[in-house]
Design a protein around this motif. Structure first.
Motif, PDB file in Angstrom:
ATOM      1  N   ALA A 131      43.484  31.496  50.107  1.00 27.83           N
ATOM      2  CA  ALA A 131      43.582  32.175  51.508  1.00 27.83           C
ATOM      3  C   ALA A 131      42.196  32.088  52.028  1.00 27.83           C
ATOM      4  O   ALA A 131      41.835  32.261  53.287  1.00 27.83           O
ATOM      5  CB  ALA A 131      44.209  33.280  51.704  1.00 27.83           C
ATOM      6  N   ALA A 132      41.073  32.316  51.038  1.00 28.02           N
ATOM      7  CA  ALA A 132      39.835  32.191  51.725  1.00 28.02           C
ATOM      8  C   ALA A 132      39.285  30.962  51.643  1.00 28.02           C
ATOM      9  O   ALA A 132      37.838  30.706  52.077  1.00 28.02           O
ATOM     10  CB  ALA A 132      38.680  33.100  50.638  1.00 28.02           C
ATOM     11  N   ARG A 133      39.805  29.823  51.656  1.00 24.52           N
ATOM     12  CA  ARG A 133      39.613  28.464  51.844  1.00 24.52           C
ATOM     13  C   ARG A 133      38.767  27.965  50.370  1.00 24.52           C
ATOM     14  O   ARG A 133      37.825  27.363  50.831  1.00 24.52           O
ATOM     15  CB  ARG A 133      38.890  28.120  53.120  1.00 24.52           C
ATOM     16  CG  ARG A 133      39.692  28.217  54.263  1.00 24.52           C
ATOM     17  CD  ARG A 133      40.921  28.947  54.470  1.00 24.52           C
ATOM     18  NE  ARG A 133      41.530  29.007  55.449  1.00 24.52           N
ATOM     19  CZ  ARG A 133      42.630  29.605  56.138  1.00 24.52           C
ATOM     20  NH1 ARG A 133      42.891  30.707  55.398  1.00 24.52           N
ATOM     21  NH2 ARG A 133      43.360  29.317  57.124  1.00 24.52           N
ATOM     22  N   GLU A 134      38.757  28.811  49.245  1.00 25.23           N
ATOM     23  CA  GLU A 134      38.194  28.156  48.243  1.00 25.23           C
ATOM     24  C   GLU A 134      38.730  27.414  47.239  1.00 25.23           C
ATOM     25  O   GLU A 134      40.080  27.833  47.340  1.00 25.23           O
ATOM     26  CB  GLU A 134      37.514  29.480  47.559  1.00 25.23           C
ATOM     27  CG  GLU A 134      36.634  30.471  48.404  1.00 25.23           C
ATOM     28  CD  GLU A 134      36.136  31.797  48.013  1.00 25.23           C
ATOM     29  OE1 GLU A 134      36.881  32.108  47.005  1.00 25.23           O
ATOM     30  OE2 GLU A 134      35.071  32.447  48.325  1.00 25.23           O
ATOM     31  N   TRP A 162      44.676  41.807  41.268  1.00 26.86           N
ATOM     32  CA  TRP A 162      44.350  42.090  42.514  1.00 26.86           C
ATOM     33  C   TRP A 162      43.496  41.159  43.267  1.00 26.86           C
ATOM     34  O   TRP A 162      43.763  40.782  44.513  1.00 26.86           O
ATOM     35  CB  TRP A 162      43.232  43.308  42.552  1.00 26.86           C
ATOM     36  CG  TRP A 162      43.541  44.128  43.803  1.00 26.86           C
ATOM     37  CD1 TRP A 162      42.511  43.994  44.748  1.00 26.86           C
ATOM     38  CD2 TRP A 162      44.097  45.230  44.329  1.00 26.86           C
ATOM     39  NE1 TRP A 162      42.929  44.632  45.964  1.00 26.86           N
ATOM     40  CE2 TRP A 162      43.995  45.499  45.632  1.00 26.86           C
ATOM     41  CE3 TRP A 162      45.393  45.914  43.639  1.00 26.86           C
ATOM     42  CZ2 TRP A 162      44.369  46.631  46.418  1.00 26.86           C
ATOM     43  CZ3 TRP A 162      46.104  46.888  44.568  1.00 26.86           C
ATOM     44  CH2 TRP A 162      45.632  47.144  45.891  1.00 26.86           C
ATOM     45  N   ASN A 163      42.564  40.546  42.681  1.00 28.40           N
ATOM     46  CA  ASN A 163      41.816  39.357  43.301  1.00 28.40           C
ATOM     47  C   ASN A 163      42.683  37.954  43.390  1.00 28.40           C
ATOM     48  O   ASN A 163      42.448  37.272  44.396  1.00 28.40           O
ATOM     49  CB  ASN A 163      40.458  39.127  42.593  1.00 28.40           C
ATOM     50  CG  ASN A 163      39.679  40.052  42.554  1.00 28.40           C
ATOM     51  OD1 ASN A 163      39.550  40.899  43.580  1.00 28.40           O
ATOM     52  ND2 ASN A 163      38.699  40.283  41.600  1.00 28.40           N
ATOM     53  N   GLY A 164      43.787  37.825  42.688  1.00 22.85           N
ATOM     54  CA  GLY A 164      44.304  36.667  42.584  1.00 22.85           C
ATOM     55  C   GLY A 164      45.800  36.750  43.516  1.00 22.85           C
ATOM     56  O   GLY A 164      46.298  35.841  43.419  1.00 22.85           O
ATOM     57  N   HIS A 165      46.200  37.884  44.206  1.00 27.75           N
ATOM     58  CA  HIS A 165      47.236  38.084  44.804  1.00 27.75           C
ATOM     59  C   HIS A 165      47.040  38.267  46.235  1.00 27.75           C
ATOM     60  O   HIS A 165      46.004  39.093  46.510  1.00 27.75           O
ATOM     61  CB  HIS A 165      48.307  39.039  44.093  1.00 27.75           C
ATOM     62  CG  HIS A 165      48.822  38.506  42.799  1.00 27.75           C
ATOM     63  ND1 HIS A 165      47.925  38.174  41.714  1.00 27.75           N
ATOM     64  CD2 HIS A 165      50.170  37.853  42.338  1.00 27.75           C
ATOM     65  CE1 HIS A 165      48.669  37.737  40.720  1.00 27.75           C
ATOM     66  NE2 HIS A 165      49.842  37.389  41.213  1.00 27.75           N
ATOM     67  N   TYR A 166      47.978  38.314  47.058  1.00 32.63           N
ATOM     68  CA  TYR A 166      47.898  38.626  48.389  1.00 32.63           C
ATOM     69  C   TYR A 166      49.237  39.680  48.603  1.00 32.63           C
ATOM     70  O   TYR A 166      50.103  39.707  47.970  1.00 32.63           O
ATOM     71  CB  TYR A 166      48.137  37.505  49.275  1.00 32.63           C
ATOM     72  CG  TYR A 166      47.528  36.310  49.159  1.00 32.63           C
ATOM     73  CD1 TYR A 166      46.175  36.240  49.495  1.00 32.63           C
ATOM     74  CD2 TYR A 166      48.078  35.134  48.487  1.00 32.63           C
ATOM     75  CE1 TYR A 166      45.325  35.276  48.839  1.00 32.63           C
ATOM     76  CE2 TYR A 166      47.420  34.037  48.173  1.00 32.63           C
ATOM     77  CZ  TYR A 166      46.167  34.058  48.465  1.00 32.63           C
ATOM     78  OH  TYR A 166      45.302  32.982  48.087  1.00 32.63           O
ATOM     79  N   PHE A 167      48.820  40.797  49.473  1.00 32.36           N
ATOM     80  CA  PHE A 167      49.537  41.824  49.653  1.00 32.36           C
ATOM     81  C   PHE A 167      49.962  42.502  51.140  1.00 32.36           C
ATOM     82  O   PHE A 167      49.079  42.122  51.838  1.00 32.36           O
ATOM     83  CB  PHE A 167      49.098  43.250  49.027  1.00 32.36           C
ATOM     84  CG  PHE A 167      48.632  43.024  47.580  1.00 32.36           C
ATOM     85  CD1 PHE A 167      49.402  43.083  46.522  1.00 32.36           C
ATOM     86  CD2 PHE A 167      47.555  42.530  47.371  1.00 32.36           C
ATOM     87  CE1 PHE A 167      49.195  42.822  45.181  1.00 32.36           C
ATOM     88  CE2 PHE A 167      47.031  42.462  45.976  1.00 32.36           C
ATOM     89  CZ  PHE A 167      47.770  42.533  45.058  1.00 32.36           C
ATOM     90  N   VAL A 168      51.290  42.251  51.481  1.00 31.54           N
ATOM     91  CA  VAL A 168      51.839  43.209  52.831  1.00 31.54           C
ATOM     92  C   VAL A 168      51.444  44.508  52.495  1.00 31.54           C
ATOM     93  O   VAL A 168      51.094  45.175  51.535  1.00 31.54           O
ATOM     94  CB  VAL A 168      52.987  42.524  52.891  1.00 31.54           C
ATOM     95  CG1 VAL A 168      53.291  41.110  53.338  1.00 31.54           C
ATOM     96  CG2 VAL A 168      54.086  43.068  51.998  1.00 31.54           C
TER      97      VAL A 168
END
Length: 888
Positions: free
Chosen positions: A288-291, A355-361
């Motif tokens: 999602a950070a376009r990396e 934590w760094n590899g997942h996205y959270f609502v």
């Protein structure tokens, strides 16, 4: 100390080596070209595009600049809501565009989408096709014939190829659809069909060939192929960063070799797709950070691997440093503790990675944060228990423990005997039981003592008159007080006893009304007070009626664990917990501490801590110098534990300020022992209930919303903590508590059975200041309650087991590993509640009687033709115990 330092360095080196050995490197074909097409959605964050996720021109332009370096074309899925901005911006970077028209049951929206798609195709020369609808037939939102009419309408309006996007089997089963499109845009996503990552590419190629054979001469495009980099498994499908990289690199290589046209789903991770299950947000080749999430050439590795290794090592080293401040730890002891510390470090690194590899609502972030917060005390408790195992199994023998016949010194023959005033408070106690207590005190082998018997708030003469007469018969040493209106519970009675204590009494002894002491109690322990720094000496509680029933047998085994394990270890740091029986207190220390206080219902522990806060030394012996009576019923057992827990929480609230720097003379080790002790008892039980209830709330979410709880950072640590607790109990009992295996296992059940009771006490301690003192019924006066004594425990256990059943049933088709692990956690969490149900049921059954088991053994022997063997009437009574000389 050099050996300990060497051990710490060795463990850290092994930890680092393991990270090196376990680093995952996988091979896959290099891809150095440009992808022909990727799916693109210009949305950010977790907001749904239909609500408020409107893309900006700046965001789209930055994305196109990035995507122009990896692909020649992009595929869109709609033509409104800001997506219409994409084609002209894509043209600035030389990107071709396949436009999408989103089709569902909303006819007005469908019209807007179709008109917008047609206009985009007419106005932008880089549009190379239109896809009318995306899995519309698969979702059941349009019939085939209706969708064909929409496709025909678009075809008449544009000069680019027109099709629809559907799963491969929809194309296979609907020839009419295939005949009305300019090319077949087939979605082939082996993950959703339960294929493993190793099978994915072969399956895609097979289905591509199947469609080509089904429709010879028709252009076939794999319009969607991809693999998620995170999420839950689906049967054999195994998402993950390595799997994604390997699948995509293998696929594009195979596709290029056979001339397949294809589109990769998708360009950029879409966190807003959390409603598509655990894998929805993770199909992008860019995060999602376009990396970039992986490299298209060279070995497949985790680019953050050594960062995580560094975190794990640093945490492990930092958590190992306190070992250096321990008093002469052994090498094996240091090895166990350092290994545990590095294990925690590895887990923390795993948390960082997740934590760094997942996205959270918000909901998932809140749940994960809450789970991690609750795990912190759970891990501290587990570490404290591992430390205790290491100390007992591999550390030095107890150095401060008073052991009869080894380091107890008798008074010299010419020395004076300090006067001891023994106080026996009683409240509605059976007279015959109390007489046994007084008779045992009369037999003490000590020349200088008095006994003050105070019966409080007991107006019935049947309870106090026989005791008054008995005291007169025993002689002037025995003082009798009948106080009818005493406030302040037991502490109030003991304050009255202090007022009647002989002026020359230097030591005060406290005995519960049911305790029969040994003649050498004072003779052995009073000489410890020859050291003027000693303020208190405590002997353990023990019981003489464990043979009453099987329930009493296991209850006594449960009590023994604390006095043979916890108290022995706490004594090493001068941090024992004082109990209101079998204890001797220097009068001067008691006066300095302010005497008995009524602001807690555990006045004994409160006074003992106050004495230690003043800097007095305390000593403990695990030699038994007296036996009392066990609680009459399971109800009484639970009420006693509730009183202890509630009183303990009162003490925490009263004394916590004395644990601040400079607020008392408590040493750092004493503060640590008390803090961990409270956490290990009050915190562990309360935490266990809280986590169980929170997990129950999560059951429907996990079962029906396709949201699996991450196993490596939440559920597996809970299982590990349970294993540590189980191992701690079994190992410590084996090494320190002289009981048989059956009694040990029963004691474990009894210990677990009070989890709900302790949690209730802590909860009441949070919301109330004072509960009335509840006397523990002993001596056979109380009857069993007609109420089942584990009702709420039975309800919670049933809910936990039902929740596990629901998870297993709803997961049978998906077979998601994390959900099965979560079900196991629920079963484990039900065990303390089931333990309470088991003991409450045992109390009401014939199996609670030893006679039942003796008769059963005899009948069984007769049934199989063996000669009946006479069994012992009761288990042997344990008169005393000591830590063996080998420390085990």
């Amino acid at each position: 100390m050099r050996a300990v330092v060497a051990v710490l360095l060795f463990v850290s080196a092994v930890h680092a080596a393991l990270w090196g050995i376990l680093q995952d490197k996988q091979e896959a074909p290099d891809f150095k070209g440009m992808l022909p097409s990727v799916s693109y959605a210009p949305f950010e964050g977790t907001a749904h595009p239909d609500v408020d996720n409107i893309p900006t021109i700046e965001r789209i332009r930055a994305d196109m600049k990035k995507l122009a370096t990896i692909t020649r074309a992009i595929r869109l899925y709609s033509s409104t809501g800001g997506v219409e901005l994409v084609p002209p911006i894509a043209a600035e970077f030389g990107l071709k565009v396949t436009v999408g028209a989103w089709i569902d049951k909303n006819s007005d929206r469908n019209e807007r989408e179709i008109e917008a798609a047609i206009n985009l195709a007419r106005r932008n020369s880089n549009v190379i096709g239109i896809v009318v609808g995306n899995e519309t037939i698969y979702r059941g939102e349009q019939k085939v014939d209706d969708l064909i009419e929409l496709i025909k309408r678009v075809k008449k309006s544009v000069n680019v190829p027109v099709t629809t996007g559907e799963i491969w089997n929809i194309w296979r089963d609907n020839p009419s659809l295939a005949s009305n499109v300019d090319f077949i845009a087939a979605h082939v996503l082996p993950y959703w069909e339960n294929f493993s990552s190793a099978q994915a590419v072969d399956q895609a190629v097979y289905l591509y060939q199947l469609l080509r054979e089904k429709y010879p001469g028709k252009r076939v495009v794999i319009a969607e192929f991809g693999w998620p980099s995170a999420g839950y498994n689906l049967l054999n499908a195994d998402p993950g960063p390595f799997q994604q990289a390997k699948v995509l690199r293998n696929f594009v290589t195979r596709a290029e070799s056979i001339g397949m046209e294809y589109n990769i789903v998708e360009a950029i991770d879409q966190p807003w797709k959390f409603f598509e299950g655990g894998v929805g947000p993770y199909w992008g080749v860019l995060n999602a950070a376009r990396e970039p999430k992986f490299s298209w050439t060279g070995p497949i590795v985790n680019p953050d691997y050594w960062k995580l290794a560094t975190i794990a090592l640093l945490v492990g080293i930092l958590m190992s440093l306190p070992i250096l401040s321990m008093a002469a730890p052994t090498a094996l002891q240091a090895l166990v503790l350092s290994a545990a510390a590095n294990g925690v470090g590895a887990w923390i690194a795993t948390v960082f990675a997740y934590w760094n590899g997942h996205y959270f609502v918000f909901g998932s972030a809140f749940a994960l944060t809450l789970g991690l917060i609750l795990l912190v005390p759970l891990i501290l408790i587990a570490m404290a228990r591992i430390e205790e195992i290491a100390a007992v199994a591999f550390g030095h023998l107890p150095r401060r423990l008073l052991v009869k016949g080894r380091n107890m010194r008798a008074n010299p023959a010419d020395a004076a005997y300090p006067k001891v005033s023994i106080h026996v408070p009683a409240y509605f106690e059976p007279p015959e039981m109390l007489k046994q207590t007084l008779d045992a005190l009369a037999r003490l082998d000590y020349p200088n003592f008095e006994c003050v018997v105070i019966i409080n708030n007991t107006p019935d003469p049947a309870f106090w008159q026989p005791i008054q007469d008995h005291c007169r018969a025993l002689g002037e040493r025995f003082k009798f007080i009948n106080a009818e209106k005493v406030s302040g519970f037991k502490a109030g009675a003991l304050r009255i006893a202090m007022d009647r204590t002989a002026a020359d009494a230097e030591i005060v002894g406290i005995i519960d009304a049911d305790y029969v002491v040994h003649p050498d109690w004072l003779k052995d322990l009073v000489p410890v007070f020859n050291d003027p720094r000693v303020g208190l000496v405590q002997a353990p509680q023990d019981h003489r009626d464990e043979d009453r029933s099987l329930m009493h047998y296991v209850m006594n085994g449960e009590y023994a664990g604390f006095f043979d394990i916890g108290m022995v270890q706490r004594n090493e740091e001068n941090a024992i917990i004082v109990h209101g029986t079998m204890c001797l207190i220097r009068r001067a220390a008691m006066d300095m501490a302010g005497g008995w206080s009524s602001d807690t219902i555990c006045e004994d522990t409160d006074l003992g801590l106050a004495i230690q806060e003043l800097g007095w030394l305390t000593h403990y012996t695990n030699s038994r110098y007296g036996q009392g009576l066990l609680p009459d019923t399971y109800e009484a057992f639970k009420k006693q534990r509730h009183r202890w827990a509630y009183g303990g929480f009162q003490i925490v609230k009263k004394h916590w300020r004395r644990f601040l720097p400079g607020a008392s003379r408590l040493t750092p080790d004493q503060k640590r022992e008390f803090s961990l002790g409270w956490l290990n008892w009050l915190g562990a039980e309360s935490l266990g209930v809280l986590v169980a209830i929170l997990n129950l709330i999560w059951v429907p979410i996990v079962a029906f919303a396709d949201i699996a709880i991450p196993d490596r950072i939440l559920t597996l640590p809970i299982i590990a903590a349970f294993v540590v607790s189980l191992g701690h109990f079994l190992v410590m009992y084996r090494l320190r508590v002289p009981v048989k295996t059956g009694q040990m296992l029963g004691a474990m059940i009894a210990a677990m059975s009070v989890q709900w009771t302790v949690c209730r006490a802590v909860a009441q301690g949070l919301i109330t200041e004072h509960l009335p003192f509840a006397r523990t019924s002993k001596g056979g006066l109380s009857r069993m309650s007609i109420e089942f004594q584990a009702f709420w425990e039975a309800v919670i256990a049933a809910l936990l087991l039902a929740g596990a059943g629901v998870l297993i049933a709803t997961n049978s088709a998906r077979q998601i590993h994390e959900i099965y692990i979560f079900a196991v956690v629920l079963v484990l969490e039900s065990l303390p509640f089931l333990s309470a149900v088991a003991i409450a049921t045992l109390e009401l059954s014939r199996a609670n009687s030893f006679a039942f088991w003796r008769n059963t053994a005899v009948r069984t022997a007769e049934l199989i033709g063996l000669r009946p063997v006479a069994l012992p009437v009761a288990p042997p009574q344990r008169a005393g115990s000591e830590v063996p000389r080998d420390g085990r």
